[in-house]
Design an enzyme around this catalytic site. Sequence first.
Site, PDB file in Angstrom:
ATOM      1  N   MET A  77     -21.331  26.730  77.066  1.00 53.72           N
ATOM      2  CA  MET A  77     -21.042  27.826  76.141  1.00 53.72           C
ATOM      3  C   MET A  77     -21.937  28.995  76.487  1.00 53.72           C
ATOM      4  O   MET A  77     -22.117  30.013  75.669  1.00 53.72           O
ATOM      5  CB  MET A  77     -21.441  27.672  74.707  1.00 53.72           C
ATOM      6  CG  MET A  77     -20.205  26.454  73.987  1.00 53.72           C
ATOM      7  SD  MET A  77     -18.573  26.594  74.564  1.00 53.72           S
ATOM      8  CE  MET A  77     -18.033  27.781  73.278  1.00 53.72           C
ATOM      9  N   ARG A  78     -22.182  29.039  77.787  1.00 59.01           N
ATOM     10  CA  ARG A  78     -22.927  30.393  78.206  1.00 59.01           C
ATOM     11  C   ARG A  78     -22.060  30.893  79.404  1.00 59.01           C
ATOM     12  O   ARG A  78     -21.603  30.046  80.116  1.00 59.01           O
ATOM     13  CB  ARG A  78     -24.352  29.923  78.875  1.00 59.01           C
ATOM     14  CG  ARG A  78     -25.332  29.224  77.980  1.00 59.01           C
ATOM     15  CD  ARG A  78     -25.762  30.285  77.057  1.00 59.01           C
ATOM     16  NE  ARG A  78     -26.549  29.591  75.953  1.00 59.01           N
ATOM     17  CZ  ARG A  78     -27.428  30.365  74.946  1.00 59.01           C
ATOM     18  NH1 ARG A  78     -27.045  31.793  75.080  1.00 59.01           N
ATOM     19  NH2 ARG A  78     -28.063  29.808  74.106  1.00 59.01           N
TER      20      ARG A  78
ATOM     21  N   ILE B  99     -23.468  32.151  90.222  1.00 60.00           N
ATOM     22  CA  ILE B  99     -22.400  31.631  90.981  1.00 60.00           C
ATOM     23  C   ILE B  99     -22.456  31.949  92.493  1.00 60.00           C
ATOM     24  O   ILE B  99     -22.058  30.905  93.213  1.00 60.00           O
ATOM     25  CB  ILE B  99     -21.100  32.659  90.218  1.00 60.00           C
ATOM     26  CG1 ILE B  99     -20.739  32.573  88.890  1.00 60.00           C
ATOM     27  CG2 ILE B  99     -19.861  32.660  91.168  1.00 60.00           C
ATOM     28  CD1 ILE B  99     -19.991  33.588  88.298  1.00 60.00           C
TER      29      ILE B  99
ATOM     30  N   ASN C  32     -14.146  25.080  85.338  1.00 60.59           N
ATOM     31  CA  ASN C  32     -14.499  25.175  83.625  1.00 60.59           C
ATOM     32  C   ASN C  32     -13.100  24.793  83.039  1.00 60.59           C
ATOM     33  O   ASN C  32     -11.970  24.981  83.527  1.00 60.59           O
ATOM     34  CB  ASN C  32     -14.698  26.812  83.440  1.00 60.59           C
ATOM     35  CG  ASN C  32     -14.865  27.141  81.873  1.00 60.59           C
ATOM     36  OD1 ASN C  32     -15.663  26.057  81.116  1.00 60.59           O
ATOM     37  ND2 ASN C  32     -14.425  28.020  81.221  1.00 60.59           N
TER      38      ASN C  32
ATOM     39  N   HIS D 104     -11.178  25.506  79.523  1.00 64.01           N
ATOM     40  CA  HIS D 104     -10.988  26.595  78.409  1.00 64.01           C
ATOM     41  C   HIS D 104     -10.045  26.020  77.270  1.00 64.01           C
ATOM     42  O   HIS D 104      -8.795  25.834  77.803  1.00 64.01           O
ATOM     43  CB  HIS D 104     -10.701  27.824  79.235  1.00 64.01           C
ATOM     44  CG  HIS D 104     -10.646  28.873  78.022  1.00 64.01           C
ATOM     45  ND1 HIS D 104     -11.645  29.684  77.459  1.00 64.01           N
ATOM     46  CD2 HIS D 104      -9.684  29.555  77.322  1.00 64.01           C
ATOM     47  CE1 HIS D 104     -11.294  30.449  76.571  1.00 64.01           C
ATOM     48  NE2 HIS D 104     -10.010  30.404  76.450  1.00 64.01           N
TER      49      HIS D 104
END
Length: 260
Positions: A132-133, A140, A154, A156
């Site tokens: 959650m960051r 990156i 990720n 989502h």
Amino acid sequence: MIRIGALISGTGSNLEAVRQACEAGEIDGKIVFAGADKPSAKGLAIAEKAGVPTFVVDYASIIKTFKTSFEKFSLPADFDINQVVAQSRLFEGGVPTDEEIDFFRTRAAAEAGLLSHMAAYSFDLLILAGFMRKLTPYFIDRVNIDPAAPRIMNIHPALLPSFPGTDGYGDTWRYGCKVGGCTVHFVDYGEDTGPIIGQKAFPITPSDTLETVKEKGLQLEWQLYPECIRLFAEGRLKVTTRPYGGAAGETRERRVVNIS
Ligand code: GRF
């Protein structure tokens, strides 16, 4: 066999789904570490039980040090605020506010911590499994050594590009959507904006509650994430540029994932 690193913040149910898919041979891969942004992340215990090495970079304590004992705070030597501000698409363009500058500084310090733990492992893919960051370009670029071959994924909890941010199922539910879903994408410099790898959708009926929407969504996440990682492991994901015409006749482009 691919080596998969994971970052988590919560219960780690996606991490566990991916780990089980590896163990069952559905993914030709192995989880080589699980890192968390807080010591209380429940998924750490699940990973440890399964013999996955873990580490923690306590974001909250780094941010607190920055705010309350600045003399003890240190930025990574290779951090360049101008470069990160120029690259990032996390905020609206223009001159960054003081808060945004502080955000990039504190996150770079935390991300340097992540990178130094991760340096102990070689890995082909980094998966964010309920992490959650927001990640900044500082991090990156140090993971995506080859910009043409992104390797941070990720999951989502919404059908992107609808409802980016931290509460995808909540936003879907509150909006009154009749369909919800989840999305797996590569991470780019924006918030939940990267090229989409896969999506799954479910109907939302009048009898659903926020809780049942979350339950339905998570069930699909546990299928979707392993499927997308499997495609990566099989070398079937390629990021390409798709040009298209904008409203004013200009040529625009978007990075998309081709699946072979
Ligand atoms: C999932 O809904 C994921 O989409 C979101 O956070 C939740 C994490 O769940 N980003 P878990 O930690 O994998 O159980």
